[in-house]
Design a protein around this motif. Structure first.
Motif, PDB file in Angstrom:
ATOM      1  N   ASP A 287       0.841  -1.203   0.000  1.00 56.27           N
ATOM      2  CA  ASP A 287       0.000   0.000   0.000  1.00 56.27           C
ATOM      3  C   ASP A 287       0.881   1.261   0.000  1.00 56.27           C
ATOM      4  O   ASP A 287       1.845   1.351  -0.751  1.00 56.27           O
ATOM      5  CB  ASP A 287      -0.948  -0.031   1.209  1.00 56.27           C
ATOM      6  CG  ASP A 287      -1.847  -1.268   1.170  1.00 56.27           C
ATOM      7  OD1 ASP A 287      -2.162  -1.714   0.031  1.00 56.27           O
ATOM      8  OD2 ASP A 287      -2.195  -1.770   2.235  1.00 56.27           O
ATOM      9  N   ASP A 288       0.523   2.226   0.865  1.00 53.59           N
ATOM     10  CA  ASP A 288       1.285   3.472   0.885  1.00 53.59           C
ATOM     11  C   ASP A 288       2.720   3.266   1.337  1.00 53.59           C
ATOM     12  O   ASP A 288       3.616   4.030   0.952  1.00 53.59           O
ATOM     13  CB  ASP A 288       0.601   4.485   1.803  1.00 53.59           C
ATOM     14  CG  ASP A 288      -0.700   4.988   1.213  1.00 53.59           C
ATOM     15  OD1 ASP A 288      -0.883   4.821  -0.010  1.00 53.59           O
ATOM     16  OD2 ASP A 288      -1.520   5.538   1.967  1.00 53.59           O
TER      17      ASP A 288
ATOM     18  N   LYS B 176       4.750   2.776  -1.791  1.00 49.64           N
ATOM     19  CA  LYS B 176       4.771   3.777  -2.850  1.00 49.64           C
ATOM     20  C   LYS B 176       6.027   4.628  -2.704  1.00 49.64           C
ATOM     21  O   LYS B 176       6.284   5.189  -1.637  1.00 49.64           O
ATOM     22  CB  LYS B 176       3.527   4.655  -2.782  1.00 49.64           C
ATOM     23  CG  LYS B 176       2.248   3.911  -3.124  1.00 49.64           C
ATOM     24  CD  LYS B 176       1.041   4.828  -3.039  1.00 49.64           C
ATOM     25  CE  LYS B 176      -0.243   4.076  -3.373  1.00 49.64           C
ATOM     26  NZ  LYS B 176      -1.424   4.967  -3.274  1.00 49.64           N
TER      27      LYS B 176
ATOM     28  N   ASN C  59       8.763   7.653  -4.103  1.00 51.14           N
ATOM     29  CA  ASN C  59       8.983   8.896  -4.852  1.00 51.14           C
ATOM     30  C   ASN C  59      10.483   9.152  -4.921  1.00 51.14           C
ATOM     31  O   ASN C  59      11.174   9.099  -3.898  1.00 51.14           O
ATOM     32  CB  ASN C  59       8.284  10.065  -4.162  1.00 51.14           C
ATOM     33  CG  ASN C  59       8.465  11.363  -4.923  1.00 51.14           C
ATOM     34  OD1 ASN C  59       8.547  11.359  -6.149  1.00 51.14           O
ATOM     35  ND2 ASN C  59       8.538  12.476  -4.209  1.00 51.14           N
TER      36      ASN C  59
ATOM     37  N   ARG D 149       7.071   1.493 -14.574  1.00 45.23           N
ATOM     38  CA  ARG D 149       6.773   1.319 -13.152  1.00 45.23           C
ATOM     39  C   ARG D 149       8.032   0.820 -12.437  1.00 45.23           C
ATOM     40  O   ARG D 149       8.621  -0.188 -12.826  1.00 45.23           O
ATOM     41  CB  ARG D 149       5.626   0.335 -12.960  1.00 45.23           C
ATOM     42  CG  ARG D 149       5.212   0.154 -11.500  1.00 45.23           C
ATOM     43  CD  ARG D 149       4.010  -0.756 -11.393  1.00 45.23           C
ATOM     44  NE  ARG D 149       3.642  -0.967 -10.006  1.00 45.23           N
ATOM     45  CZ  ARG D 149       4.125  -1.943  -9.250  1.00 45.23           C
ATOM     46  NH1 ARG D 149       5.010  -2.795  -9.761  1.00 45.23           N
ATOM     47  NH2 ARG D 149       3.739  -2.075  -7.989  1.00 45.23           N
ATOM     48  N   ASN D 150       8.415   1.567 -11.425  1.00 46.25           N
ATOM     49  CA  ASN D 150       9.596   1.279 -10.618  1.00 46.25           C
ATOM     50  C   ASN D 150      10.908   1.509 -11.351  1.00 46.25           C
ATOM     51  O   ASN D 150      11.983   1.194 -10.819  1.00 46.25           O
ATOM     52  CB  ASN D 150       9.577  -0.158 -10.071  1.00 46.25           C
ATOM     53  CG  ASN D 150       8.426  -0.397  -9.123  1.00 46.25           C
ATOM     54  OD1 ASN D 150       7.966   0.520  -8.452  1.00 46.25           O
ATOM     55  ND2 ASN D 150       7.942  -1.632  -9.076  1.00 46.25           N
TER      56      ASN D 150
ATOM     57  N   ASP E 247       9.607   6.457   0.561  1.00 45.67           N
ATOM     58  CA  ASP E 247       8.276   5.849   0.460  1.00 45.67           C
ATOM     59  C   ASP E 247       7.254   6.757   1.139  1.00 45.67           C
ATOM     60  O   ASP E 247       7.581   7.809   1.690  1.00 45.67           O
ATOM     61  CB  ASP E 247       8.269   4.436   1.041  1.00 45.67           C
ATOM     62  CG  ASP E 247       8.662   4.396   2.508  1.00 45.67           C
ATOM     63  OD1 ASP E 247       8.465   5.405   3.216  1.00 45.67           O
ATOM     64  OD2 ASP E 247       9.170   3.351   2.966  1.00 45.67           O
ATOM     65  N   SER E 248       5.996   6.340   1.078  1.00 49.25           N
ATOM     66  CA  SER E 248       4.900   7.153   1.606  1.00 49.25           C
ATOM     67  C   SER E 248       4.435   6.696   2.973  1.00 49.25           C
ATOM     68  O   SER E 248       3.339   7.060   3.426  1.00 49.25           O
ATOM     69  CB  SER E 248       3.716   7.131   0.620  1.00 49.25           C
ATOM     70  OG  SER E 248       4.112   7.631  -0.629  1.00 49.25           O
TER      71      SER E 248
END
Length: 860
Positions: A378-379, A382, A384, A400-401, A427-428
């Protein structure tokens, strides 16, 4: 037996179908999927990538096709020469994936020029290489003889590491009269069994029963495992424990510390005394669950005893058994969900990276390709990505990635030749986790900077009469490029100087930039040289710049003074006449000399070297004027020879000498008798006979000459007295020899002639300016008669003395002069004195714009 055989055929058909799909290929959007059996030998074919992607072998070689993966173990190898994938390591599906199905591993095939990424997934198909097995070799039950019919007793489940059809499929119970086998399936598809009492037990008849439980899978060949069941018949226990819930649901955070509470199970028993006392335990759990959780046998509290990792197990299903002292049991399930925690930082993997880049690389040039993964969900998973501390680069997401590190601005190696690019992946999660990776990038040079000189103009000074090849100066240019692009060569620009190539004057060393003189220079010929030097680098194409070099030649004292006046000539002798009545400071003559050097090398000083008598004359140190220093006496010789030394101020100084002949006399015959001796002061080296003949000829000649001279003088005086008043014809003056123009470097910066002066009074040193007149010199030539020229328009001094204007003034000065003239000098002697006076006139323009007749060093 018939039933067993029927199942064998079914498993065989399923195995054939799995083999049929073992090499099934799926390609879509550049993605390939292969399926292979586990335990294949090393080097076994997985698939033909080149054929499936439509790529030729040449493209694979030029693109440097290779496998990139973040896995610690790489199970596949890519043969670029054949374009196929083969097995590189033994693959154990159970070790790789455990119970997870389907089991697969993924990687990417990357190509360059242009860059391509092709994801590949390889699914590992299960092979029936494990037989079902029980954890214990024997199961023991204590059952009361009063157990009611239909009572259930949970049996231990068998473990089979295979999946699908190869996993546990069925349980078989040995034949007996009291129990029958009842099978059940868990939500995850696993099977377990219970034995159900169908006939009452009689402890007295059968106190002990031996049974056998067999577990079989669906593979081909079929595999099985068994366990023995020993049943001990006890006295009556009328009530079995009962759980208050069939399924308990709970959750636990991953990485929860040991001892963390999970949940509590509860069961009740209607019996009293020891038959009603219940104990709890996990019923033969398989896998890691038994190592992660614990249940309190008395309270039923479930807690954590191991390290829980959400990335390995996202949920657990635990079976709990409640048993009373009479041997009766009940079972329940605990469905345990593992909650993810952001405990995994992103992982940055480099797929491709070039550690050098040209400084003229255009923006959007790709420097590196990276892959970023985060195992959280999940988050928390994720990611960035961004770059820290450099605006010259940016990061872009292509797949992706996957991210591309590209140039964002024009690079300049001269400003910054090396970059440390730090990529940050965050990450988030809460709190977020961050990973960093630094790329060291070097910027290669391009020849984009011309050489630059340290000065815009170079000025250098060189003494004249230098040695050829002497170093004049060194110039230096700087090129901010590097290596060959910064290797500077110095070139002398070809042009003419003074009608000759400049290379005949100076040269420059191509490596060091040292300027050398090719020949010796003469300041009197060349004052300065202006050259252009080019600095050129070794780039391709080369860049260059130029600079002007001014070389100023400095003067040396290499020229001795030159005497302009009096002129020294072997053919004639110039004599300066000084009357015996001359007062102290009487101006006899002036020595004029020049020096073609410049500066202090041309500063001249005058001094007397020797005199023929005691000091009667002195010479001005700066102006060269010869004056009397005392009153003339009768003891002073008529003939005076002065040697004047003219010396410059150079180091070392140079000098020249000039002889000045002076006659001290009032009458012409007196002078004539002595002046000819000036010409006889020479040494002769001829033989005696020659001198005797010459003397005889000279005596004869002199006798005739004297007669002619006396007659000529008489005629001359008569004509002069008449021409003095009637004739205004100009007389050709004396001009000094013309010397080369020194262009302001010698003593005389302009051409000078000399002005006529005469004394207003024989006893006064003052000068009186008169109108331009010719020179009044007395020249004696041994081969000719003597002549004396009187300037036209000059008045007789006796006439001046008799002038009615002056007489009428009645001044004492007039009376004194009149008296002095009458008493001391005959009127004719005064006339001769003024007629024979040597004077100089300047016919050219005077310095500082003065009009003709400008007087220096005199009161006028």
């Amino acid at each position: 037996m018939v039933q067993w055989g029927h199942r064998s055929w079914r498993w065989k058909i399923m195995w054939l179908l799995s083999m049929f799909f073992s090499f099934y290929i799926y390609t879509a959007r550049g993605q390939i999927r292969y399926s292979i059996l586990e335990e294949m030998k090393k080097g076994s074919l997985i698939g033909n990538v080149a054929q499936d992607l439509g790529l030729d072998l040449k493209r694979l070689r030029t693109g440097r096709a290779r496998i990139v993966t973040g896995e610690s173990t790489q199970y596949a190898e890519f043969k670029t020469d054949k374009g196929i994938l083969v097995v590189s390591e033994r693959i154990d599906r159970e070790q790789l994936c455990g119970d997870v199905t389907p089991c697969s591993f993924s990687f990417e095939i990357i190509l360059e020029n242009p860059m391509e990424l092709h994801p590949v997934t390889v699914e590992i198909l299960d092979e029936n290489d494990h037989a079902p097995s029980f954890q214990n070799k024997e199961l023991k039950f204590e059952i009361s003889e009063s157990a009611t019919l239909g009572s259930r007793f949970l049996l231990e489940s068998a473990d089979d590491h295979d999946v699908g059809v190869n996993s546990l499929q069925n349980y078989i119970f040995s034949t007996n009269n009291h129990f029958v086998l009842k099978q059940h399936s868990n939500p995850d598809g696993s099977k377990y069994a219970e034995m159900v009492l169908q006939k009452a037990l009689d402890r007295e008849e059968h106190p002990h029963l031996s049974l056998k439980l067999i577990a079989v899978d669906g593979g081909n060949p079929q595999r099985s495992g068994s366990v023995n069941i020993e049943v001990t018949v006890l006295d009556a226990n009328d009530n079995a424990p009962v759980f208050n819930q069939t399924v308990y649901r709970a959750s636990v955070m991953e990485n929860a510390p040991k001892g963390t509470y999970v949940t509590t199970v509860n069961a009740t028993d209607a019996d009293a005394s020891s038959y009603g006392r219940i104990t709890y335990n996990f019923y033969k759990q398989k896998g890691t669950a038994a190592q992660l959780f614990n249940i309190d046998s008395d309270t039923g509290i479930v807690s954590v005893i191991g390290e829980i990792d959400h990335e390995k197990d996202i949920k657990f299903e635990l079976t709990v058994e409640a048993r009373d002292q009479g041997g009766l049991t009940d079972s329940s399930k605990i469905a345990l969900e593992v909650i993810d925690v952001n405990d995994n930082a992103p992982v940055i993997n480099t797929m491709s990276f070039s550690n050098t880049v040209s400084e003229n690389a255009p923006p959007d040039t790709t420097i590196a390709i990276i892959n970023v993964k985060d195992s959280d969900n999940d988050d928390n998973g994720k990611v960035n990505c961004f770059i820290e501390g450099s605006e010259d680069f940016t990061i872009k997401s292509t797949l992706r990635n996957y991210y591309s590190l590209v140039i964002n601005a024009i690079l300049d190696r001269e400003k910054l030749s090396e970059y440390n690019i730090t990529v940050i992946a965050t990450d988030s999660g809460k709190p977020p986790l961050t990973s960093r990776k630094t790329f060291n990038l070097k910027v290669t040079d391009v020849n984009d900077n011309p050489p630059v000189f340290q000065q815009s103009i170079y000025n250098s000074y060189l003494l004249e009469n230098n040695s050829p090849g002497v170093s004049i100066l060194s110039i230096r240019a700087r090129d901010p490029d590097e290596n060959q692009n910064a290797r500077i060569s110095y070139i002398l620009e070809e042009n003419d100087f003074g009608g000759s190539p400049v290379g005949t004057y100076v040269s420059v060393n191509a490596e060091s930039g040292v300027v050398h003189a090719v020949r010796a220079f003469d300041y009197e010929q060349i004052k300065n040289i202006k050259v252009t030097i080019i600095a050129q680098d070794g780039g391709s194409p080369p860049l260059c710049s130029n600079v002007t070099v001014n070389i100023f030649i400095q003067d040396q004292n290499d020229n001795a003074p030159q005497v302009l006046y009096p002129v020294q000539s072997g053919a004639s002798v110039v004599a300066e006449i000084v009357p015996r009545s001359a007062a102290v400071g009487y101006l006899v003559t002036k020595v004029v000399a020049v020096d073609v050097d410049s500066g202090q090398n041309a500063w001249l000083s005058y001094k007397l070297q020797k005199a023929t008598d005691r000091a009667l004359f002195e010479v001005g140190l700066q102006n060269g004027e010869i004056r009397t220093v005392r009153q003339v006496t009768d003891k002073d010789a008529v003939k005076q020879r002065l040697t004047v030394v003219v010396e410059d101020n150079g180091q070392p100084s140079r000098s020249a000498t000039v002889n000045v002949n002076v006659a001290v006399a009032d009458s012409f015959p007196e002078v004539l008798s002595e002046v000819t001796d000036f010409s006889h002061d020479k040494d002769y080296n001829d033989n005696l006979t020659f001198y005797l003949v010459l003397a005889l000829a000279a005596v004869s000649f002199l006798f005739i000459t004297c007669l002619v001279v006396i007659i000529s003088v008489k005629i001359y005086r008569w004509r002069q007295s008449r021409l003095f008043f009637k004739s205004n014809l100009p007389v050709i003056p004396y001009y000094p020899p013309r010397y080369a123009d020194t262009v302001g470097t010698g003593t005389l910066q302009h051409a000078y002639n000399y002005e006529v002066y005469r004394t207003t009074d024989s006893r006064s040193s003052d000068c009186k300016f008169v109108r331009p007149a010719s020179q009044n010199v007395f020249i004696v030539d041994p081969n000719s008669t003597l002549t004396v020229q009187r300037p036209p328009g000059e008045k007789n001094m006796l006439d001046e003395l008799d002038s009615p204007v002056e007489a009428s003034n009645g001044s004492s000065a007039y009376r004194d002069r009149r008296k002095h003239s009458v008493q001391n000098r005959p009127r004719t002697a005064l006339r001769r004195h003024h007629a024979m006076q040597l004077q100089l006139r300047d016919y050219s323009r005077e310095p500082n714009g003065a009009a003709p007749g400008y007087c220096r060093n005199h009161r006028c």
